[in-house]
Design an enzyme around this catalytic site. Structure first.
Site, PDB file in Angstrom:
ATOM      1  N   PRO A 252       0.798  -1.236   0.000  1.00 19.28           N
ATOM      2  CA  PRO A 252       0.000   0.000   0.000  1.00 19.28           C
ATOM      3  C   PRO A 252       0.826   1.279   0.000  1.00 19.28           C
ATOM      4  CG  PRO A 252      -0.973  -1.615   1.477  1.00 19.28           C
ATOM      5  CD  PRO A 252       0.334  -2.194   1.015  1.00 19.28           C
ATOM      6  N   ARG A 385       6.971  -7.241 -18.800  1.00 18.94           N
ATOM      7  CA  ARG A 385       6.836  -5.990 -19.555  1.00 18.94           C
ATOM      8  C   ARG A 385       6.658  -6.260 -21.049  1.00 18.94           C
ATOM      9  NH1 ARG A 385      11.299  -4.267 -15.957  1.00 18.94           N
ATOM     10  NH2 ARG A 385      10.282  -3.189 -14.223  1.00 18.94           N
ATOM     11  N   ILE A 478     -14.897   7.280 -32.716  1.00 15.20           N
ATOM     12  CA  ILE A 478     -15.464   6.961 -34.030  1.00 15.20           C
ATOM     13  C   ILE A 478     -16.869   6.375 -33.882  1.00 15.20           C
ATOM     14  CG2 ILE A 478     -15.225   5.309 -35.961  1.00 15.20           C
ATOM     15  CD1 ILE A 478     -12.201   5.928 -35.893  1.00 15.20           C
ATOM     16  N   GLU A 504       2.800  -3.522 -14.072  1.00 10.49           N
ATOM     17  CA  GLU A 504       4.102  -4.001 -14.576  1.00 10.49           C
ATOM     18  C   GLU A 504       5.113  -2.858 -14.676  1.00 10.49           C
ATOM     19  OE1 GLU A 504       4.214  -7.077 -14.671  1.00 10.49           O
ATOM     20  OE2 GLU A 504       2.215  -7.789 -15.142  1.00 10.49           O
ATOM     21  N   ALA A 506       4.754   1.403 -13.385  1.00  7.94           N
ATOM     22  CA  ALA A 506       4.057   2.628 -13.788  1.00  7.94           C
ATOM     23  C   ALA A 506       4.909   3.395 -14.798  1.00  7.94           C
ATOM     24  CB  ALA A 506       3.767   3.501 -12.568  1.00  7.94           C
ATOM     25  N   GLU A 508       5.703   6.467 -15.368  1.00 11.27           N
ATOM     26  CA  GLU A 508       6.664   7.463 -14.897  1.00 11.27           C
ATOM     27  C   GLU A 508       7.897   6.788 -14.288  1.00 11.27           C
ATOM     28  OE1 GLU A 508       2.695   9.132 -15.267  1.00 11.27           O
ATOM     29  OE2 GLU A 508       3.463   7.372 -14.211  1.00 11.27           O
TER      30      GLU A 508
END
Length: 522
Positions: A252, A385, A478, A504, A506, A508
């Site tokens: 957390p 990733r 669309i 997997e 973030a 940033e």
């Protein structure tokens, strides 16, 4: 087929990126310039994909035009990042002129419109094409009809999907043959994993493509650092789908900052380890038989990542959105699913471990594996990733197909929606981005098959996941009002795509701490 202008433009773009990198390296603390480093990481990722995409142009005239459009799109993006900061980036006038000339020729609405009529091909060999067809068919026949109901009602992944993928050998694609998998050590092993992930994600991200990733991460950690006994007892059962797994790494208060986690594992006098702490965002943890748990075995927190170890924690299967297990010794494991915007079906849990005791052989690598947890989970995440990039490609491909079909069927102001230039430009850009990302996942798979490609996996993950947000957004646009209605697939694709840049690694953190750092260290 001549691509001399494209190659010259790429050289100029590389000059710009390298100048920006040199500027950052000249600073005392380059990582403090986060906006610059973030932009640079994305610029380098886009350029690497464009460089890798060039050989695709040799496949035919349509392929050449797709490459040219993607390159123009990437160069425009790089120029946009540096706009107003030309001196800071150290951009030469000639380099900027080369980019401008190429984009003005190949990045026109007419070029995008032309590409919108093409249907990009991957040009796979017969063996890999069979893999693609097999998993595409499975997705259509066994996943698609469940996807909407599971999404809207937040149900569990149907067991028939798990059983079907087990029969196809899906969970053993990268596990060596000697341990019950199908990987022979050939390049096609990684290709097969990427292709299967894309095709299953095309049917559904949450109950299709993501089912492969968790076993892949745990299996890679066991292959890399497990004892021979752990490999022989666990890998065959993972490959067969007998044991499904989940990953419990994030906490957390500690997301991507893995080295700072606080969950503890302390040796028991009678043998084994006692786990205490809370993990969050543990996708598929309810249904899973195994949890890959990263915990601190060295109580000295100043040791950072060197004090972490990985445990394979066995648990009972649980249906629904919560579970509560107790041990005779007094240990307790409680889990509760976190309600999410999308990516439903697998459920992401927060799990509390209270004096939960695991046997000694739960520690991956045994005694020698103590303190190696950070490296083992990172090895698994590198594969994760690449798989996430393949999942993004699958989601984009489905959104693209839905947009094309709807635009051809829908009439607006007495004309087919597909006949309008703006629609064509959007679809043409989608086609170019998707194919470039797809080809780069293949290239990265090839690198990873020989033990390289960690940086490239991070770059394709960063680029393709952001691209998926744009592709699904425009596919929804669309569709107009119907795109906002849950009865249309694009509404699910849009909210599912949003998670890709978060899990997997973030976006940033990936750009600043992995891609950026590796570029600065070159």
């Amino acid at each position: 087929m001549s691509l001399s202008r494209a190659e010259a433009a790429i050289i100029s773009a590389r000059e710009i990126v390298d100048s920006g990198l040199s500027y950052l390296k000249s600073k005392d603390n380059p990582e403090d310039h986060q906006v610059f480093l973030y932009d640079l990481a994305h610029a380098n990722s886009a350029l690497a994909i464009a460089e890798s995409f060039l050989p695709y142009a040799d496949k035919g005239n349509e392929e050449k035009e797709i490459v040219e459009v993607f390159l123009a799109d990437s160069l425009r993006s790089i120029a946009g990042m540096s706009f107003g900061r030309e001196e800071t980036w150290g951009i030469s006038k000639s380099a900027l002129e080369n980019l401008n000339n190429y984009v003005s020729t190949h990045g026109t609405p007419q070029k995008y419109s032309q590409v919108s009529s093409y249907r990009p091909r991957s040009h796979l060999n017969d063996e890999l094409e069979l893999v693609a067809e097999t998993f595409r068919r499975f997705g259509k026949e066994h996943i698609e009809h469940h996807a909407e109901k599971v999404h809207r009602e937040d149900l569990d992944v149907p067991e028939e999907i798990i059983n079907g993928l087990s029969e196809l050998g899906c969970f053993g694609l990268s596990i060596p043959e000697e341990y019950g998998g199908s990987a022979s050590g050939a390049i096609n092993d990684m290709y097969g994993m990427v292709i299967a992930t894309e095709e299953l994600s095309r049917a559904s991200l949450s109950i299709g493509g993501s089912l492969i990733t968790r076993p892949e991460i745990l299996a890679r950690a066991i292959e890399r650092g497990g004892t021979e006994e752990q490999k022989r007892s666990l890998l065959p059962r993972i490959a067969a789908g007998e044991l499904m797994s989940a990953v419990a790494v994030t906490e957390p208060d500690h997301g991507s900052d893995v080295a700072s986690i606080t969950m503890s594992a302390r040796p028991e006098p009678s043998g084994g380890w006692k786990l205490n702490g809370v993990k969050t965002w543990c996708t598929f943890a309810g249904r899973a038989d195994l949890l890959m748990v990263l915990a601190r075995t060295n109580p000295d927190t100043s040791q950072g990542h060197r004090g972490l170890s990985v445990f394979v924690v066995e648990k009972e299967r649980a249906d629904g959105h919560s579970f509560d297990f107790q041990q005779e010794s007094g240990g307790r494991m409680q889990g509760k699913a976190i309600p999410t915007l999308g990516y439903r079906g697998m459920h992401s849990f927060e799990i509390a471990f209270q004096d939960w005791v695991v046997p000694e052989d739960s520690l991956i690598g045994g005694i020698e594996g103590e303190g190696q947890g950070f490296y083992l989970q990172m090895a698994g995440f590198e594969n994760g990733r690449l798989q996430t990039a393949a999942r993004a490609v699958g989601v984009m491909q489905r959104a693209y197909e839905e947009a094309v079909n709807y635009s051809q069927e829908r009439t607006v102001f007495s004309n087919s929606l597909s006949s309008y230039e703006l629609t064509q430009v959007k679809i043409g850009r989608m086609a170019a981005i998707i194919q470039a990302c797809r080809q780069y996942t293949y290239d990265v798979a090839e690198k990873m098959s020989i033990g390289n490609g960690a940086l490239e996996a991070a770059m394709i993950k960063a680029y393709s996941c952001k691209a998926a947000e744009w592709v699904t957004r425009e596919a929804m646009q669309i569709h107009g009002g119907f795109g906002y209605a849950e009865e249309y697939v694009v509404s699910r694709l849009f909210v599912d795509a949003r998670v890709l840049s978060i899990f997997e690694g973030a976006d940033e953190t990936l750009c600043l701490k992995l891609i950026g750092r590796r570029l600065l260290s070159k």
